[in-house]
Design a protein around this motif. Sequence first.
Motif, PDB file in Angstrom:
ATOM      1  N   SER A  87       1.081  -1.256  -0.155  1.00 50.94           N
ATOM      2  CA  SER A  87       0.196  -0.251   0.043  1.00 50.94           C
ATOM      3  C   SER A  87       0.816   1.119   0.008  1.00 50.94           C
ATOM      4  O   SER A  87       0.564   2.320  -0.145  1.00 50.94           O
ATOM      5  CB  SER A  87      -0.902  -0.024   1.105  1.00 50.94           C
ATOM      6  OG  SER A  87      -0.244   0.018   2.371  1.00 50.94           O
ATOM      7  N   SER A  88       2.252   1.093   0.464  1.00 52.37           N
ATOM      8  CA  SER A  88       3.086   2.278   0.305  1.00 52.37           C
ATOM      9  C   SER A  88       4.265   1.600  -0.076  1.00 52.37           C
ATOM     10  O   SER A  88       4.614   0.148   0.471  1.00 52.37           O
ATOM     11  CB  SER A  88       2.970   3.023   1.561  1.00 52.37           C
ATOM     12  OG  SER A  88       3.571   2.206   2.630  1.00 52.37           O
ATOM     13  N   GLN A 356      -8.149  -4.610   0.822  1.00 51.41           N
ATOM     14  CA  GLN A 356      -7.828  -3.811  -0.418  1.00 51.41           C
ATOM     15  C   GLN A 356      -8.555  -2.566  -0.330  1.00 51.41           C
ATOM     16  O   GLN A 356      -7.892  -1.487  -0.953  1.00 51.41           O
ATOM     17  CB  GLN A 356      -8.433  -4.473  -1.652  1.00 51.41           C
ATOM     18  CG  GLN A 356      -7.119  -5.639  -2.095  1.00 51.41           C
ATOM     19  CD  GLN A 356      -7.846  -6.249  -3.203  1.00 51.41           C
ATOM     20  OE1 GLN A 356      -8.749  -6.986  -3.442  1.00 51.41           O
ATOM     21  NE2 GLN A 356      -7.021  -6.215  -4.407  1.00 51.41           N
ATOM     22  N   GLN A 358      -9.234  -0.593   2.060  1.00 49.26           N
ATOM     23  CA  GLN A 358      -8.590   0.225   2.757  1.00 49.26           C
ATOM     24  C   GLN A 358      -7.212   0.730   2.471  1.00 49.26           C
ATOM     25  O   GLN A 358      -7.006   1.891   2.540  1.00 49.26           O
ATOM     26  CB  GLN A 358      -8.523  -0.279   4.345  1.00 49.26           C
ATOM     27  CG  GLN A 358      -9.523  -0.874   5.004  1.00 49.26           C
ATOM     28  CD  GLN A 358      -9.283  -1.953   6.023  1.00 49.26           C
ATOM     29  OE1 GLN A 358      -8.713  -1.589   7.074  1.00 49.26           O
ATOM     30  NE2 GLN A 358      -9.651  -3.208   5.822  1.00 49.26           N
ATOM     31  N   SER A 359      -6.290  -0.079   1.906  1.00 46.38           N
ATOM     32  CA  SER A 359      -5.112   0.068   1.425  1.00 46.38           C
ATOM     33  C   SER A 359      -4.844   0.431  -0.040  1.00 46.38           C
ATOM     34  O   SER A 359      -3.921   1.167  -0.406  1.00 46.38           O
ATOM     35  CB  SER A 359      -4.162  -1.124   1.921  1.00 46.38           C
ATOM     36  OG  SER A 359      -4.420  -2.116   1.193  1.00 46.38           O
ATOM     37  N   GLY A 360      -5.663   0.098  -0.538  1.00 47.38           N
ATOM     38  CA  GLY A 360      -5.330  -0.005  -2.332  1.00 47.38           C
ATOM     39  C   GLY A 360      -4.579  -0.904  -2.821  1.00 47.38           C
ATOM     40  O   GLY A 360      -4.198  -1.109  -3.939  1.00 47.38           O
ATOM     41  N   ALA A 361      -3.806  -1.824  -1.843  1.00 48.29           N
ATOM     42  CA  ALA A 361      -3.039  -2.948  -2.439  1.00 48.29           C
ATOM     43  C   ALA A 361      -3.799  -3.770  -3.733  1.00 48.29           C
ATOM     44  O   ALA A 361      -4.877  -4.188  -3.659  1.00 48.29           O
ATOM     45  CB  ALA A 361      -2.545  -3.901  -1.291  1.00 48.29           C
ATOM     46  N   LYS A 362      -3.011  -4.098  -4.485  1.00 51.65           N
ATOM     47  CA  LYS A 362      -3.525  -4.943  -5.740  1.00 51.65           C
ATOM     48  C   LYS A 362      -3.462  -6.386  -5.406  1.00 51.65           C
ATOM     49  O   LYS A 362      -4.289  -7.200  -5.980  1.00 51.65           O
ATOM     50  CB  LYS A 362      -2.732  -4.467  -6.927  1.00 51.65           C
ATOM     51  CG  LYS A 362      -2.643  -2.821  -7.150  1.00 51.65           C
ATOM     52  CD  LYS A 362      -4.304  -2.704  -7.216  1.00 51.65           C
ATOM     53  CE  LYS A 362      -4.028  -0.835  -7.600  1.00 51.65           C
ATOM     54  NZ  LYS A 362      -5.531  -0.486  -7.629  1.00 51.65           N
ATOM     55  N   ARG A 650      -0.293   4.733  -1.796  1.00 53.51           N
ATOM     56  CA  ARG A 650      -1.734   4.865  -2.362  1.00 53.51           C
ATOM     57  C   ARG A 650      -2.636   5.926  -1.685  1.00 53.51           C
ATOM     58  O   ARG A 650      -2.725   5.954  -0.546  1.00 53.51           O
ATOM     59  CB  ARG A 650      -2.058   3.517  -2.391  1.00 53.51           C
ATOM     60  CG  ARG A 650      -1.447   2.497  -3.220  1.00 53.51           C
ATOM     61  CD  ARG A 650      -2.044   1.119  -3.397  1.00 53.51           C
ATOM     62  NE  ARG A 650      -0.954  -0.006  -3.881  1.00 53.51           N
ATOM     63  CZ  ARG A 650      -0.893  -0.102  -5.248  1.00 53.51           C
ATOM     64  NH1 ARG A 650      -1.183   0.884  -6.037  1.00 53.51           N
ATOM     65  NH2 ARG A 650       0.076  -0.960  -5.590  1.00 53.51           N
ATOM     66  N   GLU A 652      -5.914   5.569  -1.126  1.00 53.07           N
ATOM     67  CA  GLU A 652      -6.426   4.694  -0.064  1.00 53.07           C
ATOM     68  C   GLU A 652      -5.741   4.907   1.094  1.00 53.07           C
ATOM     69  O   GLU A 652      -6.606   4.985   2.339  1.00 53.07           O
ATOM     70  CB  GLU A 652      -6.998   3.239  -0.736  1.00 53.07           C
ATOM     71  CG  GLU A 652      -7.909   3.590  -1.850  1.00 53.07           C
ATOM     72  CD  GLU A 652      -7.164   3.258  -2.935  1.00 53.07           C
ATOM     73  OE1 GLU A 652      -7.433   3.021  -4.212  1.00 53.07           O
ATOM     74  OE2 GLU A 652      -5.692   3.778  -2.924  1.00 53.07           O
ATOM     75  N   ALA A 653      -4.595   4.222   0.982  1.00 50.47           N
ATOM     76  CA  ALA A 653      -3.861   3.894   2.309  1.00 50.47           C
ATOM     77  C   ALA A 653      -3.445   5.443   2.935  1.00 50.47           C
ATOM     78  O   ALA A 653      -3.257   5.543   4.391  1.00 50.47           O
ATOM     79  CB  ALA A 653      -2.413   3.438   1.987  1.00 50.47           C
TER      80      ALA A 653
END
Length: 703
Positions: A87-88, A356, A358-362, A650, A652-653
């Motif tokens: 996410s970062s 996802q 919350q963090s935007g991780a793919k 991201r 979102e994060a």
Amino acid sequence: MKNLSAPHRAGAAALLLTLAGCATSQPVATTNPATAATAAPAAPQELGPGRSINLADIDRSVSPCEDFFQFSGGNWLRNNPVPGYASSWGPRNLLNDRTQATLRALLEDAAADPSATPGSNRQKVGNYYASGMDSVGLEQAGLKYLKPELARINGLKSLADVQAEMARQQTMGTGAFFRAGVSPDRKNSAQYAVSMSQGGLSMPDRDYYLKDDARSLAVRTAYVQYLTNTFKLLGESETAASAKAKAVLRLETRLAAASKDRVSLRDPYASYNKMTVAEADKQFPNMALPTLLKRNGLGAAQEVIVGQPEFFKELSNVLKQTPLADLKTYLSWQLVSSVPTALPKAFSDEAFRFAQVQSGAKQQPTRWKRMLGATDGTLGEAFGQLYVDKAFPPAAKQKALTMLANIRESMAEHIQTNTWMSEPTKQEALKKLAALRVKIGYPDQWKDYSDLTISRESYLKNVLAARQWSYQQNIKKYGGPIDRTEWSMTPPTINAYYSPPMNEIVFPAGYLQPPFFDPEADDAVNYGAIGGVMGHEMTHGFDDSGRQYDSQGNLRDWWTPADAAEFTKRAGVVGTQYSAFSPLDSVNVNGKLTMGENLADFAGLTIVYAALQKQLDQQYGKGKRPLIDGFTPEQRFFLSWAQLRRTNIRPEALRQQILTDPHSPGQYRTIGPLMNMPEFYQAFGCQPGQKMVRTDADRAVIW
């Protein structure tokens, strides 16, 4: 860079390398810091290439006096997008990759060793990691090892049964209803106390339950879907799963409404409400607290410290007013949602889908990374000894201790020469600084895991056994002397912390690695990197929260009223500054939530800069400074600070960080302190009117 004022449950290894060059050392030159950033002097005045400052990362199209975050690392930011599984992304992640490679080799070696002595740390580490990596076995087992716990919950027939299960789930660390444990009494740090605090929520913050803005609604909708899909995986029909999801949300929303927000939780006095067990039982009658404590091995406790009495009053009402079926549903959810990686893959996939949002991780991190983190959080000191042997030589520990001694001396001088603090308060501050305990690298006394049984039969059984063992380790402290050898982080962790009740700063070996700490780098780089962290942790003892604890770690007001008022006024300037930072449209940093971390960044960097100046004067002579890579030591100090805080994150994060994290985003941790430091202006020749320069009227001055 945590400020631990409550029991800390070690989690996965923290995420956290930049490139290091080669260093040579030689001639000394007297330089003009205002011009050195752009024009290097003649060759005899310049040292060889430096370590840890990566020149290619610097964006020279940006003035350091306009945006030092972009100047120091703009090229790196453009060339290092966030990977799909994160996410970062920043130097900590890169160091974490390197650390994980070392730890993975240790774990896989232990997991592949059939000759490990039964009951040894090596056997336990190997079994724990191997059972977690056995994805085929997890699928074959299905819910086999979870069913006894679910059956226990399903068989509850009364409030008394619910109370018994609530006590059991405390021992299993599921997070149901509230948090409790044994920790030093904050007003009498020579003894342990039983403390209780609000909890029971599955979403990251109470606001997600209570607010109806677009972000909160999106997270709440995803949460309900997560609940529904998980109940379906447990065998419920679509209709039943949906009903159970609504029941959990309804109960947790009541708990959220009774919970204090994160800013309010920063007040240590408001969270200290000592009462007898009998009084607590009277105020919160439906918790059956005396029975709960007795069940969990704390029957001898006559008093408890209640963090948020209004929360527990509402919890008592919830236990009485909520239908038994809904309480059972909630307890089942808290259990299942606390162990998704120990269940078939479909469960952890559902947990990740919610994460996802919350963090935007793919994509999820690979299984071995998740199991490495879990093993470190559970048995970190069992294989931490092996990590230390590989990664942290005695000479590195000694250099770190020397730096800390220099920084402590600088802090003492800043207290003594402070112009707004009265003499009585100064003496108390100096007493606290002198009493500060320093822990470097690894514990002097390692944890004893002999009572913990770990097998290869079931990863879920191992997880629950380890949690119950950890709970027993915690409650065994009650009634005994304070254990000042204990660490709240494992040796490989890439982080550090200050504990107010213990008045100690702790730096695990994982953090004391290049580029955060490099024994071969020049002093300016080390003082700007790990030195900045050391100053940060040290000055946590004097931030808006930490300053309320005395030299022995007791919550006691040792400030004169005038000094306290002056500190609050000066800290308020910092809060206003950070609340004006806006990384996204309509999103501002919360200057009150991040106050402690911002003050520690600013104060820490100030005292470390002064410590570096003394070190440079001793090494090169007063006023004489070498150039390395065209930069003065002062410039390298600030570049080192900045390059280790460059972060891509991201949206979102970032939104979630601003809502829940007491640390400001990396770009503001970089520039926020520097905008208040005339030392920075001088180093880079900044002039009034440039964005990195605050006027005297706007500038914060504390130490």
